[in-house]
Design a protein around this motif. Structure first.
Motif, PDB file in Angstrom:
ATOM      1  N   GLY A   1       0.761  -1.237   0.000  1.00 28.37           N
ATOM      2  CA  GLY A   1       0.000   0.000   0.000  1.00 28.37           C
ATOM      3  C   GLY A   1       0.793   1.289   0.000  1.00 28.37           C
ATOM      4  O   GLY A   1       0.218   2.376   0.068  1.00 28.37           O
ATOM      5  N   ILE A   2       2.117   1.194  -0.085  1.00 32.45           N
ATOM      6  CA  ILE A   2       2.950   2.391  -0.050  1.00 32.45           C
ATOM      7  C   ILE A   2       3.147   2.946  -1.467  1.00 32.45           C
ATOM      8  O   ILE A   2       3.469   2.207  -2.386  1.00 32.45           O
ATOM      9  CB  ILE A   2       4.329   2.095   0.577  1.00 32.45           C
ATOM     10  N   ASP A   3       2.951   4.233  -1.617  1.00 27.34           N
ATOM     11  CA  ASP A   3       3.235   4.942  -2.870  1.00 27.34           C
ATOM     12  C   ASP A   3       4.423   5.859  -2.596  1.00 27.34           C
ATOM     13  O   ASP A   3       4.285   6.865  -1.896  1.00 27.34           O
ATOM     14  CB  ASP A   3       2.011   5.746  -3.308  1.00 27.34           C
ATOM     15  N   ASN A   4       5.612   5.492  -3.117  1.00 28.06           N
ATOM     16  CA  ASN A   4       6.813   6.252  -2.742  1.00 28.06           C
ATOM     17  C   ASN A   4       6.774   7.701  -3.222  1.00 28.06           C
ATOM     18  O   ASN A   4       7.358   8.585  -2.596  1.00 28.06           O
ATOM     19  CB  ASN A   4       8.085   5.546  -3.231  1.00 28.06           C
TER      20      ASN A   4
ATOM     21  N   LEU B   1       6.392  13.877   2.957  1.00 20.74           N
ATOM     22  CA  LEU B   1       7.528  13.952   3.889  1.00 20.74           C
ATOM     23  C   LEU B   1       8.789  14.540   3.276  1.00 20.74           C
ATOM     24  O   LEU B   1       9.744  14.844   4.011  1.00 20.74           O
ATOM     25  CB  LEU B   1       7.847  12.552   4.441  1.00 20.74           C
ATOM     26  N   GLY B   2       8.817  14.667   1.951  1.00 20.31           N
ATOM     27  CA  GLY B   2      10.025  15.164   1.302  1.00 20.31           C
ATOM     28  C   GLY B   2      11.156  14.170   1.318  1.00 20.31           C
ATOM     29  O   GLY B   2      12.322  14.544   1.204  1.00 20.31           O
ATOM     30  N   VAL B   3      10.831  12.889   1.450  1.00 21.38           N
ATOM     31  CA  VAL B   3      11.837  11.825   1.520  1.00 21.38           C
ATOM     32  C   VAL B   3      11.700  10.919   0.307  1.00 21.38           C
ATOM     33  O   VAL B   3      10.606  10.430  -0.004  1.00 21.38           O
ATOM     34  CB  VAL B   3      11.669  10.987   2.810  1.00 21.38           C
ATOM     35  N   ASP B   4      12.812  10.688  -0.382  1.00 23.88           N
ATOM     36  CA  ASP B   4      12.821   9.787  -1.537  1.00 23.88           C
ATOM     37  C   ASP B   4      13.278   8.413  -1.062  1.00 23.88           C
ATOM     38  O   ASP B   4      14.455   8.202  -0.767  1.00 23.88           O
ATOM     39  CB  ASP B   4      13.761  10.332  -2.610  1.00 23.88           C
TER      40      ASP B   4
ATOM     41  N   MET C   1      10.791   1.619   3.022  1.00 22.71           N
ATOM     42  CA  MET C   1       9.826   2.307   3.886  1.00 22.71           C
ATOM     43  C   MET C   1       9.226   1.357   4.921  1.00 22.71           C
ATOM     44  O   MET C   1       8.911   1.753   6.038  1.00 22.71           O
ATOM     45  CB  MET C   1       8.714   2.917   3.022  1.00 22.71           C
ATOM     46  N   LEU C   2       9.103   0.102   4.550  1.00 26.11           N
ATOM     47  CA  LEU C   2       8.478  -0.877   5.443  1.00 26.11           C
ATOM     48  C   LEU C   2       9.478  -1.642   6.304  1.00 26.11           C
ATOM     49  O   LEU C   2       9.073  -2.470   7.114  1.00 26.11           O
ATOM     50  CB  LEU C   2       7.654  -1.871   4.618  1.00 26.11           C
TER      51      LEU C   2
ATOM     52  N   GLN D   1       5.418   8.572  10.859  1.00 25.31           N
ATOM     53  CA  GLN D   1       5.210   9.950  10.402  1.00 25.31           C
ATOM     54  C   GLN D   1       4.325   9.981   9.161  1.00 25.31           C
ATOM     55  O   GLN D   1       3.415  10.811   9.056  1.00 25.31           O
ATOM     56  CB  GLN D   1       6.550  10.608  10.081  1.00 25.31           C
ATOM     57  N   TYR D   2       4.613   9.078   8.235  1.00 30.55           N
ATOM     58  CA  TYR D   2       3.815   9.031   7.006  1.00 30.55           C
ATOM     59  C   TYR D   2       2.364   8.693   7.318  1.00 30.55           C
ATOM     60  O   TYR D   2       1.438   9.295   6.764  1.00 30.55           O
ATOM     61  CB  TYR D   2       4.407   8.003   6.041  1.00 30.55           C
ATOM     62  N   THR D   3       2.163   7.728   8.208  1.00 27.83           N
ATOM     63  CA  THR D   3       0.803   7.337   8.592  1.00 27.83           C
ATOM     64  C   THR D   3       0.057   8.522   9.180  1.00 27.83           C
ATOM     65  O   THR D   3      -1.120   8.769   8.847  1.00 27.83           O
ATOM     66  CB  THR D   3       0.842   6.183   9.617  1.00 27.83           C
ATOM     67  N   TYR D   4       0.737   9.279  10.043  1.00 30.18           N
ATOM     68  CA  TYR D   4       0.103  10.449  10.673  1.00 30.18           C
ATOM     69  C   TYR D   4      -0.294  11.482   9.614  1.00 30.18           C
ATOM     70  O   TYR D   4      -1.431  11.972   9.602  1.00 30.18           O
ATOM     71  CB  TYR D   4       1.051  11.080  11.689  1.00 30.18           C
TER      72      TYR D   4
END
Length: 261
Positions: free
Chosen positions: A165-168, A175-178, A184-185, A195-198
């Motif tokens: 379910g993650i879309d990078n 988040l400004g993170v590549d 990510m997982l 942080q991304y979830t929030y």
């Protein structure tokens, strides 16, 4: 003499191969049929295991009947029944029934009080902002809940796993993170995923007025389907009792529903 010994050796080798074949055949029919739950486990662990059991039973059925693949309809129906039993057992003041659009409807005295949509994962069609407008997505679920007389603040969403379910690109936007989906997982990036979830849930406040009390995620990299397949194949699996579930999650969500009059 030598010829006799060679013949005996060939016979012995053939018998050994036959025993291996028979043993393998017998072992193919010996596989786990259930993932045990116990009363001491958390609600998060219990729900994950119950969902995994549905997939495990499906794997068993495929093996026994020689089917080519899992039935999405059968799995969906069995998951719905499992979720109804789970929430009915923990929220005894409510009658929990299945509704349209994959909803679970929580009723008191025949009146709908809350609706819940559970996703095993967001998948390609629901990743990032696509979840909002997708089929069975945020907007459609809210619209369906209205048919039961429920305003959007009484609609809840639970995703069992972030896996798939993650879309990078969406991560980069928020988040400004590549970072890759796999990274990510990974466990060492759990704070980043938090942080991304929030921020992801905050994004949904345009549609859900108290989104942080309405949208919940259960697990990061583990998935009930994958977990069940590993159990079925005898592979090593995560120790769920030691697993760090995403928080807040199932326990908190049930408390919010419990307080609805």
């Amino acid at each position: 003499m030598v010829k006799t010994e060679l013949q005996l050796k060939r016979i012995a080798d053939s018998l050994e191969k036959l025993i291996d074949i028979l043993t393998t055949s017998q072992n193919d029919n010996v596989y786990p049929t259930n993932i045990e739950c116990d009363k001491s486990q958390s609600k998060e662990e219990e729900l994950f295991q119950l969902a995994a059991n549905v997939y495990l039973q499906e794997a068993k059925l495929i093996k026994e009947k020689g089917l080519s693949r899992k039935s999405a309809v059968r799995v969906s129906n069995n998951l719905t029944s499992t979720f109804i039993d789970f929430f009915s057992s923990h929220l005894s003041d409510f009658e929990v029934v299945s509704g349209t659009c994959g909803l679970l409807i929580f009723k008191k005295f025949g009146v709908a009080k809350a609706a819940l949509r559970i996703y095993t994962d967001l998948g390609f069609g629901h990743r990032g902002e696509r979840w909002i407008d997708a089929k069975n997505g945020i907007k459609e679920v809210i619209k369906e809940a209205h048919r039961y007389g429920l305003d959007q603040e009484y609609v809840y969403f639970l995703v069992l796993s972030w896996k798939n379910g993650i879309d990078n690109q969406h991560v980069k936007k928020l988040l400004g993170v590549d970072i890759s989906n796999k990274e990510m997982l990974s466990p060492h990036n759990k704070d980043l995923l938090h942080q991304y979830t929030y921020h992801y849930i905050s994004m949904l406040q345009k549609y859900l007025s108290i989104a942080h009390k309405q949208v919940f995620f259960l697990a990061r990299e583990i998935h009930p389907n994958v977990y069940a397949q590993h159990v079925f194949e005898g592979k090593k699996v995560e120790d769920l009792k030691k697993y760090n579930w995403i928080s807040p999650s199932v326990t908190e969500m049930m408390e919010y529903i419990r307080t609805i009059n």
